[in-house]
Structure formats: C-alpha cells, structure tokens
Design a protein around this motif. Sequence first.
Motif, mmCIF file in Angstrom:
data_model
loop_
_atom_site.group_PDB
_atom_site.id
_atom_site.type_symbol
_atom_site.label_atom_id
_atom_site.label_comp_id
_atom_site.label_asym_id
_atom_site.label_seq_id
_atom_site.Cartn_x
_atom_site.Cartn_y
_atom_site.Cartn_z
ATOM 1 N N THR A 140 1.299 -0.959 -0.114
ATOM 2 C CA THR A 140 0.084 -0.167 0.246
ATOM 3 C C THR A 140 0.790 1.124 0.045
ATOM 4 O OG1 THR A 140 -1.959 -1.190 0.838
ATOM 5 C CG2 THR A 140 -2.077 0.890 1.131
ATOM 6 N N MET A 141 1.917 0.958 0.814
ATOM 7 C CA MET A 141 2.612 2.081 0.237
ATOM 8 C C MET A 141 3.287 2.904 -0.649
ATOM 9 S SD MET A 141 5.654 2.976 3.829
ATOM 10 C CE MET A 141 4.868 2.410 5.137
ATOM 11 N N ILE A 142 3.984 1.951 -1.520
ATOM 12 C CA ILE A 142 3.976 1.750 -2.764
ATOM 13 C C ILE A 142 3.075 2.276 -3.793
ATOM 14 C CG2 ILE A 142 5.573 0.244 -4.897
ATOM 15 C CD1 ILE A 142 6.560 -1.077 -2.486
ATOM 16 N N TYR A 143 2.485 1.605 -3.322
ATOM 17 C CA TYR A 143 1.154 1.858 -5.011
ATOM 18 C C TYR A 143 0.642 3.754 -4.188
ATOM 19 C CZ TYR A 143 -3.644 2.127 -6.365
ATOM 20 O OH TYR A 143 -4.797 2.310 -7.339
ATOM 21 N N ALA A 144 0.038 3.634 -2.965
ATOM 22 C CA ALA A 144 -0.029 5.286 -2.420
ATOM 23 C C ALA A 144 1.116 6.031 -3.140
ATOM 24 C CB ALA A 144 -0.190 5.742 -1.349
ATOM 25 N N GLN A 145 2.362 5.936 -2.946
ATOM 26 C CA GLN A 145 3.430 6.321 -3.845
ATOM 27 C C GLN A 145 3.119 6.284 -5.242
ATOM 28 O OE1 GLN A 145 5.798 8.078 -1.555
ATOM 29 N NE2 GLN A 145 5.937 9.104 -3.072
ATOM 30 N N TYR A 146 2.948 5.870 -6.055
ATOM 31 C CA TYR A 146 3.021 5.369 -7.381
ATOM 32 C C TYR A 146 2.188 6.107 -7.426
ATOM 33 C CZ TYR A 146 1.417 3.564 -12.020
ATOM 34 O OH TYR A 146 1.256 3.132 -13.050
#
Length: 268
Positions: A140-146
Amino acid sequence: MAIPSILLNFLFPPPPSLFVTTMSVIGISSLTNAGFMELKGKHMQYSKFLNVGAAKKENEMKLSSRNGMLWFYTPAFLVGLASLLVFHDQDQRFVLLASALTIHFLKRVLEVLFLHKYSGSTGLETTITVTLSYTLSTATMIYAQYLSRDLPDPSIDLKYFGIGLFMIGIIGNFYHHYILANLRKEGEKEYKIPQGGLFDLVICPHYLFEILGYVGMACISQTLYAFAFTTGTIFYLTGRSCATREWYIRKFGDKFPKEVKAFIPFVL
C-alpha cells in the motif's frame, strides 16, 4: 480523506483511492489498538511473549521462531523488490521509497538467517497476522506513492532528511540486534538482561531505531498513508516496549536496573 491545508506543506494530497484511504484508517487504528493491547497484557504471540497474556491454544499449529520470522519479512521484501523491477521510469521519490522498504526487509531476512539465535516457536495465527500486516502495508505504501506521481509536490521537501533518518534507523537497529544475538553463548536459551549500546539506558533501543527507520521512510514518501502507518507503528512499538520492560522486571526483579526505561532514554 480531507486533511488540513497546513499539512499539505508536508504531504502529497491524498490520491483519489478508496483502497488507500481505507488502508490508512485500518493501519493506524489496528496498530494503535495492538499497542494498547500490549499495555493491557494481551500480547502478540511471538518471542518472549509466546503464551503470555493469552489463552493457550493446545491444537494451534506452531512454527519454529526462525521459520515464523522468515514468513514475517520475506513476502514484504519480495513486494519491494518486485516494485523496483516492475514499475519502470518512476520518479526519484518512488525509487527511494521502494529501495528503502526493500533494504529494510532484506536486512530483516538476513538477520533471521544469519544473526538471531532462537529458543522458541511462533503460533500460526500470529505468523499470518504479522505477515499480512507487513506485506499489505509495504504494497500500500508503494501503491500510494505510485498514485501520487502526478500530484503537486509538497512545498517542504523531506526526502533527504528522510534518507538520513532511515540510515540512522537501520544501522542502529542492526547494531542492537547484534548485541542481543551475542548475549547467549552457543547452546544457551535463557534470557539475560541486555547490556551495551543504548541498552544501558533503555530495554528496547532496537524498537527506537526501527521507529526512526519508519519515520525516515514516511519523510521520503510524504504520503498520508506512510505517515498514518508510521504513527500506528509508533503506538504499537511503544506498547510493546513498555510490556517488554515489565516482563524483564517480573523475570529479574531487583536485578533489573530501575533507571533503564522502555525505549526513550530518561523519558519512557
């Protein structure tokens, strides 16, 4: 999820994603509750707290501590690594965040394989819970950054400050894990009062540095989800640290130095 305008100086606007918003609420609330449960004596069932503060489940499948901890960290490491291989041509902040998460969990996997010493087991239920928490939060942290790649950058850039905090956190965490691993000689299984490094001031300096590492990653990211998850992590590790100090006091009595705090020197 609306946030006060002053915070937009430090955070990307929340992306229009129900999933990320929901995970932000779940992350901070579930981790905060877990920290509160630790303070109440209802512990996550691993390490020294296995079968402490919870009804013993006679038929529950258990894994060795080593295998349980490998399950804790390996899927999250693979998620971080895959994000670097799959998402090409991302901006610097995305690469820094994904790299920090990958390094964090790779370090934990290597510690499990080559550093830690083990004397117990981990319940399957706890293994699944912790594994899902780390894996989903990393994804989720990576997806939110994306999703934030096309949003306006915060006016105050914290990513270089975050890199510094992350490096301090990961080095300090490893150093104190190294001290813990060397407390026992080969074949010993009894717990001892840790000494050396910040263990002379606090009983859980490894948690303090883990928090610094997550704060560093939140500053690299500057997304609402990263700060929500980090805030929840702070609450959980605060509760776990206080419970750990109480455990040492019960086990060692007057031998435990009362001036040693939980995880913040001279304070808590």
